[in-house]
Design a protein around this motif. Structure first.
Motif, PDB file in Angstrom:
ATOM      1  N   PRO A 402       0.807  -1.226   0.000  1.00 16.70           N
ATOM      2  CA  PRO A 402       0.000   0.000   0.000  1.00 16.70           C
ATOM      3  C   PRO A 402       0.842   1.279   0.000  1.00 16.70           C
ATOM      4  O   PRO A 402       0.298   2.365   0.187  1.00 16.70           O
ATOM      5  CB  PRO A 402      -0.802  -0.122   1.291  1.00 16.70           C
ATOM      6  CG  PRO A 402       0.082  -0.892   2.203  1.00 16.70           C
ATOM      7  CD  PRO A 402       0.845  -1.858   1.336  1.00 16.70           C
ATOM      8  N   VAL A 403       2.159   1.161  -0.192  1.00 16.59           N
ATOM      9  CA  VAL A 403       3.049   2.319  -0.181  1.00 16.59           C
ATOM     10  C   VAL A 403       3.544   2.564  -1.608  1.00 16.59           C
ATOM     11  O   VAL A 403       4.136   1.681  -2.236  1.00 16.59           O
ATOM     12  CB  VAL A 403       4.242   2.103   0.775  1.00 16.59           C
ATOM     13  CG1 VAL A 403       5.146   3.316   0.775  1.00 16.59           C
ATOM     14  CG2 VAL A 403       3.750   1.793   2.175  1.00 16.59           C
ATOM     15  N   THR A 405       5.883   5.143  -3.966  1.00 15.60           N
ATOM     16  CA  THR A 405       6.948   6.134  -3.864  1.00 15.60           C
ATOM     17  C   THR A 405       7.294   6.648  -5.251  1.00 15.60           C
ATOM     18  O   THR A 405       7.422   5.867  -6.200  1.00 15.60           O
ATOM     19  CB  THR A 405       8.202   5.526  -3.210  1.00 15.60           C
ATOM     20  OG1 THR A 405       7.843   4.985  -1.942  1.00 15.60           O
ATOM     21  CG2 THR A 405       9.282   6.568  -3.025  1.00 15.60           C
ATOM     22  N   ALA A 450      -5.407   8.957   2.894  1.00 13.56           N
ATOM     23  CA  ALA A 450      -4.019   8.527   2.797  1.00 13.56           C
ATOM     24  C   ALA A 450      -3.108   9.583   3.414  1.00 13.56           C
ATOM     25  O   ALA A 450      -3.534  10.694   3.732  1.00 13.56           O
ATOM     26  CB  ALA A 450      -3.638   8.262   1.346  1.00 13.56           C
ATOM     27  N   ARG A 451      -1.835   9.228   3.542  1.00 13.01           N
ATOM     28  CA  ARG A 451      -0.840  10.148   4.087  1.00 13.01           C
ATOM     29  C   ARG A 451       0.265  10.342   3.059  1.00 13.01           C
ATOM     30  O   ARG A 451       0.847   9.373   2.564  1.00 13.01           O
ATOM     31  CB  ARG A 451      -0.260   9.592   5.386  1.00 13.01           C
ATOM     32  CG  ARG A 451       0.656  10.588   6.099  1.00 13.01           C
ATOM     33  CD  ARG A 451       1.091  10.087   7.464  1.00 13.01           C
ATOM     34  NE  ARG A 451       2.203   9.136   7.388  1.00 13.01           N
ATOM     35  CZ  ARG A 451       2.097   7.839   7.577  1.00 13.01           C
ATOM     36  NH1 ARG A 451       0.914   7.296   7.830  1.00 13.01           N
ATOM     37  NH2 ARG A 451       3.152   7.049   7.507  1.00 13.01           N
ATOM     38  N   GLU A 453       3.897  12.110   2.286  1.00 10.53           N
ATOM     39  CA  GLU A 453       5.065  12.695   2.939  1.00 10.53           C
ATOM     40  C   GLU A 453       6.103  13.051   1.898  1.00 10.53           C
ATOM     41  O   GLU A 453       6.237  12.371   0.859  1.00 10.53           O
ATOM     42  CB  GLU A 453       5.666  11.716   3.961  1.00 10.53           C
ATOM     43  CG  GLU A 453       4.736  11.411   5.127  1.00 10.53           C
ATOM     44  CD  GLU A 453       5.365  10.461   6.130  1.00 10.53           C
ATOM     45  OE1 GLU A 453       6.483   9.950   5.836  1.00 10.53           O
ATOM     46  OE2 GLU A 453       4.747  10.220   7.182  1.00 10.53           O
ATOM     47  N   THR A 465       6.277  10.010  -0.807  1.00 14.71           N
ATOM     48  CA  THR A 465       5.778   8.699  -0.404  1.00 14.71           C
ATOM     49  C   THR A 465       4.308   8.810  -0.035  1.00 14.71           C
ATOM     50  O   THR A 465       3.939   9.638   0.799  1.00 14.71           O
ATOM     51  CB  THR A 465       6.579   8.154   0.785  1.00 14.71           C
ATOM     52  OG1 THR A 465       7.979   8.161   0.466  1.00 14.71           O
ATOM     53  CG2 THR A 465       6.156   6.725   1.107  1.00 14.71           C
ATOM     54  N   TYR A 467       1.127   6.783   1.513  1.00 13.33           N
ATOM     55  CA  TYR A 467       0.718   5.642   2.318  1.00 13.33           C
ATOM     56  C   TYR A 467      -0.802   5.509   2.227  1.00 13.33           C
ATOM     57  O   TYR A 467      -1.544   6.357   2.730  1.00 13.33           O
ATOM     58  CB  TYR A 467       1.124   5.824   3.787  1.00 13.33           C
ATOM     59  CG  TYR A 467       2.627   5.944   3.994  1.00 13.33           C
ATOM     60  CD1 TYR A 467       3.409   4.818   4.240  1.00 13.33           C
ATOM     61  CD2 TYR A 467       3.249   7.187   3.953  1.00 13.33           C
ATOM     62  CE1 TYR A 467       4.766   4.925   4.437  1.00 13.33           C
ATOM     63  CE2 TYR A 467       4.609   7.302   4.141  1.00 13.33           C
ATOM     64  CZ  TYR A 467       5.360   6.171   4.387  1.00 13.33           C
ATOM     65  OH  TYR A 467       6.729   6.288   4.591  1.00 13.33           O
TER      66      TYR A 467
END
Length: 471
Positions: A402-403, A405, A450-451, A453, A465, A467
């Motif tokens: 689920p990440v 990049t 979601a997050r 960054e 990124t 998440y």
């Protein structure tokens, strides 16, 4: 090296409790010592006077040759040595000492032959009185300290609870909840009393006829509707009318002042941000119509280099307008998700294909997520476009569960962006663009739950990124 204190030790409630306890203990000790000394001196003084009085009576009987009474004698056993030496030296004195395990008040004076005439007075009752007084002082001091500590802790806890509430509201405002308010009861004005009824004959008095044909009806220069405020200001005060109660503010303490200042700051900040959002939305909406006409006119221009430049600038302006509209919609917080199950690997390939850029895709572990496909494609598309526009190749999009990049190998993100996130219309270092792409990506990521960054790779390059939430 100083030992680290626990976190609870630094709280205001603990410090106040320690301060109250120390001050109460010091005050109780001072008062207890004063009372003990005063009562002891009084009790010992009374016992000493009684012993000296009996010694005088015993001296008279001894000099008259009469038999001494019980408790009196010459050089009696048990007489303390210091008191015996004082009496044989020709002086009188008293002293408290134990006689057969009981406290006794001795009084002694000189007798013939270098001997000492002494009397013994039972001192047990007075000693028990002093001991009972000491215990009463200790118990009353402990109860007073406990009661004071409880009352002080209750008062301090009320203050600290209000401070914690204010701090919590401040953190909510920092997180973006501009509707958060402390609403401390001490900052609200007291309710006003009932209004004074209108007096007959006043311009706004009930029961007075009015109408189109009446001199005071609507449309007449003296109509109450037109001059109501003026009549209230100009009308003389009636001598027998009761005074109208005024609203009085509640007494405020420092915590209420801080809460009121925080609420005022939040309201002012909210008004400014709402005005900015309305301005952005209004400008974007107003630009859509002329831009549509301008785009249609540019399509009618004859082929050539000037026509290409005009069309390119019109397209850039249309893109900027659409971005502003999207940001205004995100600012309102009314976006709705259209959830569906999507595999991240194929979705990333579609994003790269649509961007038309040479982005390399690495799928470490594919996974399906329940998300809004259009919004997720918008986030990844903006990240890929930003990497190509402001970074350098190679640009790599990596899917690891689920990440997701996106990394380039350029100079990296500016320090302010890594620390505080993207800001609209802010760019540094001569970079092109308006800072809206990453702002939209961050806003859409928040809508998705979601997050997102932003960081810089140790060996150079920007790393974004994402998440995603997975059930």
């Amino acid at each position: 090296m100083r030992a680290a204190l626990p976190r609870w030790w630094g709280t205001l409630a603990v410090k106040a409790a320690v301060f109250i306890t120390v001050m109460c203990c010091a005050l109780a000790a001072l008062l207890g010592v004063l009372v003990h000394v005063q009562v002891t001196n009084q009790t010992v003084g009374q016992a000493r006077d009684q012993a000296l009085q009996r010694l005088a009576q015993a001296t008279e009987r001894y000099e008259a040759g009469d038999a001494l009474r019980r408790g009196a004698g010459v050089d009696p056993p048990g007489l303390p040595g210091p008191l015996r030496e004082l009496a044989t030296g020709g002086e009188r004195g008293t002293m408290v000492a134990d006689l057969e395990g009981r406290p006794t008040m001795w009084a002694a004076g000189p007798a013939d032959g270098g001997r000492a005439l002494a009397v013994a007075v039972d001192y047990a009752q007075q000693a028990r009185t002093i001991d009972g007084l000491d215990r009463a002082i200790l118990w009353s001091s402990a109860l007073a300290i406990g009661a004071t500590l409880l009352v002080g802790a209750f008062a301090v806890t009320r203050v600290t609870r209000r401070l914690h509430t204010t701090a919590l509201v401040a953190r909510r405002i920092t997180a973006g909840d501009l509707d958060a308010r402390v609403n401390d009861p001490r900052t609200r004005p007291r309710p006003q009393g009932p209004k004074r009824p209108n007096a007959p004959g006043r311009p706004d008095a009930p029961g007075r006829p009015s109408g189109p044909g009446h001199p005071s009806g609507p449309g007449h220069p003296s109509s109450p509707g037109r001059f109501k405020a003026l009549a209230r200001l100009k009308a003389p005060a009636e001598p027998n009318a009761p005074a109208r109660p005024k609203a009085s503010a509640r007494p405020q303490d420092e915590v209420a002042a801080v809460a009121a200042a925080l609420d005022s700051m939040a309201a002012s900040l909210q008004r400014r941000l709402l005005a900015e959002q309305r301005f952005t939305a209004d400008v974007a909406h107003e630009l859509r119509t002329p831009l549509t006409g301008l785009h249609a006119a540019a399509e009618l221009l004859p082929p050539g280099r000037p026509t290409e430049l005009v069309r390119d600038r019109v397209a850039a302006l249309r893109t900027l307008t659409e971005d502003l509209l999207e940001i205004s919609r995100l600012d309102t917080g009314r976006e709705r998700l259209e959830l569906d199950t999507e595999w991240l690997g194929p979705l990333a390939e579609r994003v790269v294909r649509a961007s038309g850029s040479g982005t390399r895709i690495v799928v470490v572990r594919d996974v399906s997520v329940e998300t809004d496909r259009r919004r997720l494609e918008r986030v990844l598309g903006n990240l890929v476009a930003n990497a190509h526009r402001h970074g350098r190749a190679p640009v790599v999009l990596t899917v690891d569960g689920p990440v997701v990049t996106v990394r380039d190998h350029g100079d990296g993100f500016p320090d302010y962006l890594v620390a505080h996130g993207p800001q609209r219309f802010r760019t540094e270092g001569g970079a092109r663009g308006h800072g809206l792409g990453l702002t939209i990506a961050l806003g859409q990521a928040e809508v998705l739950g979601a997050r997102l960054e932003f960081a810089n790779a140790p060996d150079g390059g920007a790393v974004a990124t994402l998440y995603l939430a997975v059930d």
